[in-house]
Write a protein that holds these residues in place. Structure first.
Motif, mmCIF file in Angstrom:
data_model
loop_
_atom_site.group_PDB
_atom_site.id
_atom_site.type_symbol
_atom_site.label_atom_id
_atom_site.label_comp_id
_atom_site.label_asym_id
_atom_site.label_seq_id
_atom_site.Cartn_x
_atom_site.Cartn_y
_atom_site.Cartn_z
ATOM 1 N N UNK A 103 -16.872 -24.692 -30.845
ATOM 2 C CA UNK A 103 -16.935 -25.125 -31.843
ATOM 3 C C UNK A 103 -15.943 -24.857 -32.587
ATOM 4 N N UNK A 104 -16.690 -23.065 -32.611
ATOM 5 C CA UNK A 104 -15.628 -22.292 -33.631
ATOM 6 C C UNK A 104 -15.158 -21.293 -32.775
ATOM 7 N N UNK A 105 -13.643 -21.274 -32.935
ATOM 8 C CA UNK A 105 -13.297 -20.447 -31.971
ATOM 9 C C UNK A 105 -12.121 -19.444 -33.056
ATOM 10 N N UNK A 106 -13.115 -18.056 -32.718
ATOM 11 C CA UNK A 106 -12.029 -17.363 -33.847
ATOM 12 C C UNK A 106 -11.059 -16.086 -32.384
ATOM 13 N N UNK A 107 -10.153 -16.241 -32.445
ATOM 14 C CA UNK A 107 -8.580 -15.500 -31.322
ATOM 15 C C UNK A 107 -7.790 -14.997 -32.041
ATOM 16 N N UNK A 108 -7.106 -13.446 -31.719
ATOM 17 C CA UNK A 108 -5.615 -13.415 -32.704
ATOM 18 C C UNK A 108 -5.066 -14.308 -31.861
ATOM 19 N N UNK A 109 -4.150 -14.036 -33.003
ATOM 20 C CA UNK A 109 -3.063 -15.265 -32.653
ATOM 21 C C UNK A 109 -1.958 -14.236 -32.370
ATOM 22 N N UNK A 110 -1.964 -13.332 -31.756
ATOM 23 C CA UNK A 110 -1.045 -11.909 -30.859
ATOM 24 C C UNK A 110 -1.090 -12.633 -29.339
ATOM 25 N N UNK A 111 -1.930 -13.229 -28.937
ATOM 26 C CA UNK A 111 -2.791 -13.406 -27.796
ATOM 27 C C UNK A 111 -2.251 -15.048 -27.445
ATOM 28 N N UNK A 112 -2.165 -15.382 -26.206
ATOM 29 C CA UNK A 112 -1.808 -17.422 -25.878
ATOM 30 C C UNK A 112 -2.930 -17.609 -25.679
ATOM 31 N N UNK A 113 -3.284 -19.233 -25.577
ATOM 32 C CA UNK A 113 -4.857 -19.231 -25.727
ATOM 33 C C UNK A 113 -4.523 -20.493 -24.234
ATOM 34 N N UNK A 114 -4.638 -20.167 -23.547
ATOM 35 C CA UNK A 114 -4.037 -20.220 -22.164
ATOM 36 C C UNK A 114 -4.149 -22.137 -21.882
ATOM 37 N N UNK A 115 -5.055 -22.640 -22.572
ATOM 38 C CA UNK A 115 -5.399 -23.973 -22.470
ATOM 39 C C UNK A 115 -5.789 -24.345 -23.260
ATOM 40 N N UNK A 116 -5.551 -24.418 -24.745
ATOM 41 C CA UNK A 116 -6.527 -25.296 -25.673
ATOM 42 C C UNK A 116 -7.141 -27.020 -25.502
ATOM 43 N N UNK A 117 -6.550 -27.144 -24.838
ATOM 44 C CA UNK A 117 -6.580 -29.027 -24.785
ATOM 45 C C UNK A 117 -8.132 -28.834 -24.465
ATOM 46 N N UNK A 118 -8.715 -27.881 -23.047
ATOM 47 C CA UNK A 118 -10.254 -28.037 -23.485
ATOM 48 C C UNK A 118 -11.253 -27.923 -24.512
ATOM 49 N N UNK A 119 -10.790 -27.495 -25.233
ATOM 50 C CA UNK A 119 -12.101 -27.048 -26.848
ATOM 51 C C UNK A 119 -11.360 -28.364 -27.730
ATOM 52 N N UNK A 120 -12.260 -29.162 -27.144
ATOM 53 C CA UNK A 120 -11.902 -31.031 -27.468
ATOM 54 C C UNK A 120 -12.685 -31.126 -29.510
ATOM 55 N N UNK A 121 -14.159 -30.307 -29.151
ATOM 56 C CA UNK A 121 -15.284 -30.081 -29.839
ATOM 57 C C UNK A 121 -15.742 -29.537 -31.121
ATOM 58 N N UNK A 122 -14.439 -28.688 -31.070
ATOM 59 C CA UNK A 122 -13.354 -27.514 -32.152
ATOM 60 C C UNK A 122 -13.907 -28.261 -33.523
ATOM 61 N N UNK A 123 -14.489 -27.887 -34.307
ATOM 62 C CA UNK A 123 -14.317 -27.949 -35.758
ATOM 63 C C UNK A 123 -14.239 -27.374 -36.926
ATOM 64 N N UNK A 124 -14.002 -25.643 -36.609
ATOM 65 C CA UNK A 124 -13.878 -24.802 -37.111
ATOM 66 C C UNK A 124 -12.543 -23.454 -36.150
ATOM 67 N N UNK A 125 -11.739 -23.052 -36.482
ATOM 68 C CA UNK A 125 -10.254 -22.449 -35.930
ATOM 69 C C UNK A 125 -9.947 -21.567 -36.456
#
Length: 520
Positions: free
Chosen positions: A191-213
């Motif tokens: 639901x909540x993903x906190x990820x550094x933008x220096x890194x690529x999120x490989x498959x972002x479509x997997x996280x369909x339940x995200x409410x906070x990014x």
């Protein structure tokens, strides 16, 4: 009601409840209502309580991967120059051993793994800087150490966290290639993903339940070497391809300023919280009118970066926008964090722009202002603006690194602190510290104050805890303490250094306290 069992739950001033008379499910519900620090007190009561408390305590975990002989000292060193000294190796071993034990338990116990809801992964490695071809006494290596066994254990453990809902990634990930692309192992129910933008999120479509990014640059990844002023930080100009229209449930977003234009209108209308990280070059791109038009229902806005003061004029021109806003943070960070050493003075004209905006937003309940203040006249304008906010409950004031207050100004600042605050974060240089007693006296008269933290002001934590009778948590510089009040007196429970450096929201008694210290 009086129970005869020695292992009982004691509610101060009310009852003593024997756990044998209560169903296990009801005990679990009671334990859930306790704060994490109070839950830990039940570990030694009985085996039953221990079994009930452990899943609650380990809902939130922090795992450290500290690699290289100097990594711990660098990672936990604070801006005021306080290092670990001789404790570095001991803390390094303790953090790594504790992290290994938690990961091993996750791998061996599926029920324990299912209790983990939030995970923070801190990765930090440092190359040797002694330039000794034979290596220094600490055994430095020319290349970052890649611990194969620890990485395999980490990857296996993350695969077991089926109920994980929040994930934070911290550190200089670019130096640890074996940890990169770790997002592939996260469960799709995040639901909540906190990820550094220096890194690529490989498959972002997997996280369909995200409410906070939060997909932004962290300051820890933007280290500037004093020997190399041209070093602008790793991957600062890289912007990975990333589409936000795949997250229809998103209500909170914290991103790099360059992604603002890519937010689809369908998502923008649903956002209640927006955070923007920008550099000095970003000021022409952050247009407050555009933000107000694109995100009309914002309740919380954060602007974090080495902004030029022209942003304040933008606030003046758009003072009547964002009518639903209740939380505002404007933090003019040190330009060194972005590879620029130019001064960013905040003048009286800039203060007028902020004044006009706050004047039209009297509904604000949370406010954090950090500027490189130039003189007392400028600070006075901001303090006048704060006085216009009758509903304000949470306040952070940072007057900048170069401005020092004299005795009269210090007292004036103290007098202008609103009496009805619940939480206060104060960062200010004082020429003398003779007004510390005056500050403590003012704080002791604030009936709703429950949290106080200060930088650069010489305060005694024990005195604060004793004088501020209702405060739950208190901190000075990099030290933070919980306060336990009993009939025998006031006890400070100090946070370890690593917890002060990388706190989770659950470590605080209230989310508002965490909000004040979120970027420190």
């Amino acid at each position: 009601m009086q129970a005869q069992h020695s292992s009982a739950l004691v509610i101060p001033g009310k009852y003593r409840l024997g756990h044998a008379s209560l169903p296990t499910e009801l005990l679990s519900e009671v334990i859930c209502c306790l704060s994490p620090r109070h839950q830990k007190c039940l570990l030694g009561v009985s085996r039953l309580f221990r079994d009930l408390v452990l899943p609650q305590i380990f809902q939130f975990i922090t795992i450290f991967m500290l690699l290289g002989p100097h990594s711990t000292d660098d990672l936990l060193e604070f801006p005021n120059g306080s290092g670990l000294g001789d404790r570095s190796e001991a803390i390094h071993q303790k953090l790594m051993q504790r992290s290994w034990e938690v990961l091993d338990r996750i791998c061996d116990d599926r029920e324990f793994a299912s209790s983990v809801k939030e995970m923070q992964l801190v990765v930090y490695t440092r190359e040797c800087t002694c330039y000794d071809p034979e290596g220094c006494q600490s055994g430095c290596r020319s290349d970052p150490y890649q611990p194969i066994f620890e990485i395999l254990l980490l990857r296996k453990a993350i695969g077991r966290l089926t109920n994980l809902r929040t994930f934070h990634l911290r550190g200089n990930i670019d130096r640890m290639t074996s940890v990169r692309k770790i997002d592939k192992l996260l469960p799709s129910g995040i639901h909540y993903l906190d990820y550094p933008s220096t890194e690529k999120i490989v498959n972002p479509k997997r996280f369909t339940c995200l409410t906070r990014l939060e997909y932004r640059r962290h300051f820890l990844s933007l280290e500037i070497s004093d020997d190399d002023p041209d070093n602008r930080g790793p991957h600062e100009d890289r912007l990975h391809d990333f589409s936000l229209d795949i997250y229809p449930l998103l209500s909170s977003l914290f991103i790099d300023y360059r992604r603002i234009q890519t937010i689809p209108s369908s998502l923008a209308h649903n956002l209640a919280t927006l955070g923007i990280v920008g550099s000095q070059e970003s000021i022409e791109h952050i247009n407050l009118r555009l933000v107000a038009q694109q995100f009309p229902h914002l309740k919380e806005l954060t602007l974090l970066g080495a902004f030029r003061s022209t942003l304040c004029a933008d606030f003046n021109e758009n003072s009547k926008t964002l009518p639903a806003l209740t939380s505002l943070r404007i933090s003019q960070e040190s330009p060194r964090a972005f590879g620029n050493y130019d001064e960013l003075d905040f003048t009286a004209d800039d203060g007028e722009g902020i004044y006009r905006f706050l004047e039209c937003h009297s509904q604000l309940t949370r406010l954090f202002l950090r500027f490189q203040i130039e003189n007392w006249e400028t600070l006075e304008i901001l303090l006048d603006a704060i006085s216009l906010l009758p509903r304000l409950e949470v306040l952070g004031i940072h007057t900048g690194e170069g401005f020092y207050l004299d005795k009269t100004q210090s007292r004036d600042l103290i007098d202008r602190i609103p009496m009805h605050l619940r939480a206060l974060h104060l960062v200010s240089h004082w020429n003398t510290h003779g007004e510390v007693g005056y500050l403590v006296e003012k704080l002791s008269k604030m009936p709703k104050l429950r949290f106080f933290h200060a930088y650069w002001i010489k305060l005694d934590l024990q005195v604060l805890a004793e004088r501020l009778g209702y405060v739950e948590q208190v901190g000075v510089d990099h030290r933070i303490c919980d306060i336990d009040r009993t009939s025998s007196g006031v006890k400070l429970v100090r946070w370890p250094l690593w917890k002060c450096r990388f706190p989770l929201e659950s470590d605080f008694e209230d989310l508002d306290y965490a909000w004040l210290l979120k970027h420190y």
